[in-house]
Design an enzyme around this catalytic site. Structure first.
Site, short mmCIF file in Angstrom:
data_model
loop_
_atom_site.label_atom_id
_atom_site.label_comp_id
_atom_site.label_asym_id
_atom_site.label_seq_id
_atom_site.Cartn_x
_atom_site.Cartn_y
_atom_site.Cartn_z
N CYS A 176 0.84 -1.19 0.00
CA CYS A 176 0.00 0.00 0.00
C CYS A 176 0.88 1.24 0.00
O CYS A 176 2.08 1.16 0.28
CB CYS A 176 -0.91 0.03 1.23
SG CYS A 176 -1.96 -1.43 1.40
N SER A 214 13.41 -2.26 -4.71
CA SER A 214 12.92 -1.34 -3.69
C SER A 214 13.75 -1.37 -2.42
O SER A 214 13.77 -0.41 -1.66
CB SER A 214 11.47 -1.67 -3.33
OG SER A 214 11.41 -2.94 -2.69
N HIS A 232 12.00 -33.29 -22.42
CA HIS A 232 11.53 -33.84 -21.15
C HIS A 232 10.13 -33.33 -20.79
O HIS A 232 9.78 -33.26 -19.62
CB HIS A 232 12.53 -33.51 -20.03
CG HIS A 232 13.87 -34.11 -20.25
ND1 HIS A 232 14.17 -35.43 -19.96
CD2 HIS A 232 15.01 -33.58 -20.79
CE1 HIS A 232 15.43 -35.68 -20.28
NE2 HIS A 232 15.96 -34.58 -20.79
#
Length: 682
Positions: free
Chosen positions: A2, A424, A578
């Site tokens: 937020c 960050s 694979h």
């Protein structure tokens, strides 16, 4: 997940409209952190004390929707002027409770809005606290953990032992009951013109602006001697009184403004003078004076918090002539990679010096293992450079996803060096992994793009990648700068290895030409847009490569997933038989990254297997590669550089492709659904 922003004007007259504009602009700078709902809390009265109350305005949707809602509030006079005022604002990314107005922040203590709070983080013991508060008669209206904080401070206030209890003391008592991560800012009708902010495990900084001289450059940290251990005894301690010598203020008690934010990008247009709060700091502003105190004193505590000067400009966080931040940041990469190398790589002497590591270089060289830890794009930067780090350091290199590293309780030893990569510097899992390694006495190195971030402060040493602010949720220029930073570390480590000197010179020469080569790749933008026109209706896309370019495939596929919502998978070409080969047919788009490097012949083998199954490969290849183009449906020819740096050039077409695909599919490039830029919760 937020964004927090708050603004206090002390003896600086501002109209309610000007206050709204400041709060909204702050939220817009933070919208990359979350954007499913937003809200503000301001003084609702017309500057008459007897009418004092707090007005909440909250809206589901982005910040623009909130801005429109503010001007629909007929009860508020926008022209009324406040000499002193404190307003708080929040943009939310839901972790508890669906996106809605009632679940958005600010959260309130009661229907009278006596206390309101904005919060970034997760409170892990909120259910126990809520149960306790409900037993005391407090009624809840939202599904959020944050409402528990608002109700808890009301409980402390209602049960105060004295009438003159301070706002900061209330907050101090509250946070001692909280478990988890949080950054909090409080406002109350009982403390008009006052603000209290605190953090633990979530970023928070305070900007200060005044045209008058400030009282100090170092704010002393104050301590309380007594602890509160039980919520039932929460109302029985007091804080020592403050005086002007322990606070930051404008000399002569003159005009000053304070800005509280999760990120410097919301503050820089107002001031470049900031204070970074540490975990468990409590910052209080009253009568224009900022004080900082803590509950406990630790031996390692810094006795003060310094005012720092941000090296960032507003124009760096604006879009300019680009339609989206992501597009702007892709095209900034010639400059950002140059800035990452500037002052660190000497191209004349073929030497590399990372100033943040030089004091620990001897210790790093004595280590027995490197562990490189990250999440998402940062993890891919580690994968991209693992091979060259092993070659240059001659050490085993483990590359780890932070969450998995923690889940496994991975053995870590004192002679390990652990790198923590985060744009960050606040990524929750990476930060927890850092603390895990510090507990085991390993040397810790941060690789971040944010000065003053938690990782940059808590590591023993580090490298600032210097890519400049990155606003778009999908990381682009931070990836290439992280890539280069790790390569530079390997070059610095190998400086005294005689057997590696030719290889070092080759890589350093490649670094020198990189900015110009990136410009050449960016000139292919129109061609990549045409390719996107063919692909944007597809539902799935495979990206395949190996060796140095395996990380390119992972990162390219992640970019496509993040912003186009197409299923996309990065596949190691060596694993084709694979399982993934079963997906190949003429309907499945396949992008193959095939460069002139030691894996070229093996990639040719994979290419022929794809075409044998009627696949129509789109190939990213070197300009001089005539062999691959024979089997290609389409080719994107890239300039050639040294093998360990080729991934920087080959990832840019995939960044551009993801951008154009998202635009053509009608999606918001900068704000992809369900994602936030800074992942500050687990």
């Amino acid at each position: 997940m937020c964004g927090i922003f708050a603004y206090m004007n002390y003896r600086v007259p501002r109209t309610r409209k000007e206050i709204f504009e400041t709060l909204i602009k702050g939220l817009q700078r933070l919208e990359y952190r979350g954007y499913d709902s937003a809200g503000v809390a301001i003084d609702g009265n017309n500057n008459e004390v007897k009418e004092r109350h707090i007005q909440l305005v909250k809206k589901r949707g982005n910040v623009k929707a909130l801005d429109e809602e503010l001007y629909k509030q007929d009860s508020m006079d926008l022209k009324v002027e406040f000499e002193t005022h404190f307003g708080i604002a929040h943009t939310r990314w839901a972790t508890h409770g669906v996106p809605s107005a009632v679940n958005s922040h600010p959260q309130r203590s009661d229907k009278g809005n006596e206390f309101v709070v904005i919060h970034n983080g997760i409170i892990t013991n909120y259910k126990d606290l809520r149960k306790f508060l409900e037993s005391k008669g407090y009624e809840f209206e939202s599904e959020t953990d944050t409402e528990t904080i608002a109700k808890l401070i009301k409980y402390v206030f209602d049960n105060r032992e004295t009438e003159d209890i301070t706002f900061s003391t209330l907050v101090e008592r509250v946070i001692q009951q909280l478990e988890g991560a949080f950054a909090l800012v409080f406002k109350s009708i009982h403390y008009p013109g006052e603000a209290v902010a605190t953090r633990r495990g979530s970023p928070l900084l305070i900007g200060v602006r005044s045209k008058y001289k400030l009282s100090t450059e170092q704010i002393p940290v104050l301590y309380r001697t007594r602890n509160i251990e039980n919520v039932k005894n929460i109302c029985k301690t007091r804080m020592k009184r403050l005086d002007s010598s322990t606070c930051l203020h404008a000399v002569g008690n003159k005009a000053v403004e304070f800005f509280f934010a999760s990120d410097a990008s919301a503050i820089i247009e107002h001031t470049n003078r900031v204070i970074f709060l540490e975990d468990d700091d409590i910052a209080a502003v009253a009568d224009g004076k900022l004080s900082i105190h803590r509950v406990k004193r630790l031996a390692s505590d810094d006795p003060s918090r310094a005012i720092q000067t941000l090296q960032m400009e507003l124009q760096q966080i604006m879009k300019g002539n680009f339609s989206a931040f992501m597009q702007k940041e892709i095209f900034e990469q010639p400059e950002s990679v140059f800035n990452t190398m500037r002052g660190r790589v000497n191209f004349e002497t073929n030497t590399v010096l990372l100033g943040g590591l030089k004091d620990h270089l001897k210790e790093i060289r004595r280590c027995r293992r490197l562990i490189v830890i990250g999440c998402g794009t940062s993890y891919h930067a580690a994968v991209a450079t693992r091979q060259v780090l092993e070659e240059l350091t001659e050490l085993p290199v483990m590359v780890e996803l932070a969450s998995d590293f923690l889940d496994r309780n991975t053995p870590v030893f004192r002679d390990d060096v652990c790198f923590f990569i985060s744009q960050s510097g606040e990524t929750a899992d990476t930060l927890l992994a850092l603390r895990y390694c510090k507990d085991r006495r390993a040397l810790t190195v941060g690789v971040t793009n944010t000065v003053g971030s938690s990782i940059s402060r808590e590591t023993d040493c580090g490298v600032h990648i210097n890519a400049g602010p990155e606003i778009g949720v999908a990381s682009t220029k931070a990836y290439t700068s992280q890539f280069i930073s790790l390569v530079m570390f390997g070059l610095m480590m190998s400086e005294d290895r005689i057997s590696l000197q030719n290889r070092r010179r080759e890589i350093i020469h490649g670094l020198k030409s990189l900015p110009e080569l990136i410009k050449e790749v960016l000139s292919l933008d129109e061609k990549i847009h045409d390719l996107a026109l063919e692909l944007y209706t597809q539902r799935s896309l495979l990206v395949m490569g190996r060796g140095y370019n395996y990380a390119t495939c992972l990162e390219g596929a992640l970019k496509i997933k993040e912003i186009t919502y197409m299923h996309s998978e990065g596949i190691l070409a060596g694993e084709l038989k694979h399982g993934p080969l079963a997906l190949i047919d003429k309907q499945m788009p396949v992008i193959m990254v095939i460069m002139k490097d030691p894996c070229f012949a093996k990639c040719q083998n994979a290419l022929q297997q794809v075409t044998a199954r009627q696949g129509r490969p789109i190939i990213l290849c070197s300009k001089d590669d005539t062999e691959s183009s024979k089997f290609a449906y389409k080719t994107i020819e890239l300039p050639h550089t040294v093998d360990c740096l080729q991934g920087i050039l080959s990832v840019i077409p995939l960044q551009l492709l993801s951008f154009h695909l998202a635009v053509l599919r009608g999606y918001d490039v900068d704000f992809p659904r369900n994602l936030a830029k800074s992942v500050t919760v687990e």
